[in-house]
Write a protein that holds these residues in place. Structure first.
Motif, mmCIF file in Angstrom:
data_model
loop_
_atom_site.group_PDB
_atom_site.id
_atom_site.type_symbol
_atom_site.label_atom_id
_atom_site.label_comp_id
_atom_site.label_asym_id
_atom_site.label_seq_id
_atom_site.Cartn_x
_atom_site.Cartn_y
_atom_site.Cartn_z
ATOM 1 N N ALA A 8 -8.925 -25.292 26.415
ATOM 2 C CA ALA A 8 -8.530 -26.255 27.696
ATOM 3 C C ALA A 8 -9.339 -27.169 27.768
ATOM 4 N N ALA A 52 -10.164 -27.507 34.579
ATOM 5 C CA ALA A 52 -9.073 -27.108 33.569
ATOM 6 C C ALA A 52 -8.859 -25.592 33.359
ATOM 7 N N ALA A 54 -10.951 -23.662 31.833
ATOM 8 C CA ALA A 54 -11.219 -23.554 30.489
ATOM 9 C C ALA A 54 -12.423 -22.399 30.181
ATOM 10 N N LYS A 96 -5.385 -32.299 30.485
ATOM 11 C CA LYS A 96 -5.876 -30.855 30.917
ATOM 12 C C LYS A 96 -4.735 -29.873 30.815
ATOM 13 N N GLU A 97 -3.547 -29.958 31.059
ATOM 14 C CA GLU A 97 -2.448 -29.167 30.688
ATOM 15 C C GLU A 97 -1.991 -28.779 29.281
ATOM 16 N N THR A 99 -1.673 -27.777 25.509
ATOM 17 C CA THR A 99 -2.201 -26.688 24.581
ATOM 18 C C THR A 99 -2.133 -27.120 23.124
#
Length: 107
Positions: A8, A52, A54, A96-97, A99
């Motif tokens: 992320a 994020a 992450a 950020k979102e 994948t």
């Protein structure tokens, strides 16, 4: 155990987590941060600071993110320590979102 920066973070590299780290265990690459597992004291203060989402404790990594344990260890030996917030990458909010960003990791 240690904490691990996951996929992320790629193309975001928010550095909010860096400011709260008491031991300067973060290292910065061109578009990703990593945690040095030898320096991390497992305090977890960085987890809540990551916009994020992450950062995870090693034992809590989401499925498919296990390879980031080795990537954090490897890249922390190659990249410079970062000890203060430098702000996010210019288009971080756009990434950020998303994948499936592993192929975009710049070493």
């Amino acid at each position: 155990m240690t904490h691990v920066v996951t996929e992320a973070c790629i193309k975001c590299r928010y550095t909010d987590c860096v400011d709260v780290c008491p031991v300067d265990c973060f290292h910065a690459g061109p578009n990703f941060l990593v945690i040095d597992p030898e320096e991390c004291i497992d305090c977890a203060v960085c987890v809540a600071e990551c916009p994020a989402g992450a950062i995870y404790a090693e034992e809590d990594l989401p499925e498919g993110q296990e390879l980031f344990i080795q990537l954090n260890a490897e890249l922390s030996q190659q990249w410079e320590v970062i000890s203060s917030n430098e702000g996010a990458l210019p288009d971080a909010d756009e990434w950020k979102e998303k994948t499936g960003k592993l192929a975009l990791l710049e070493r």
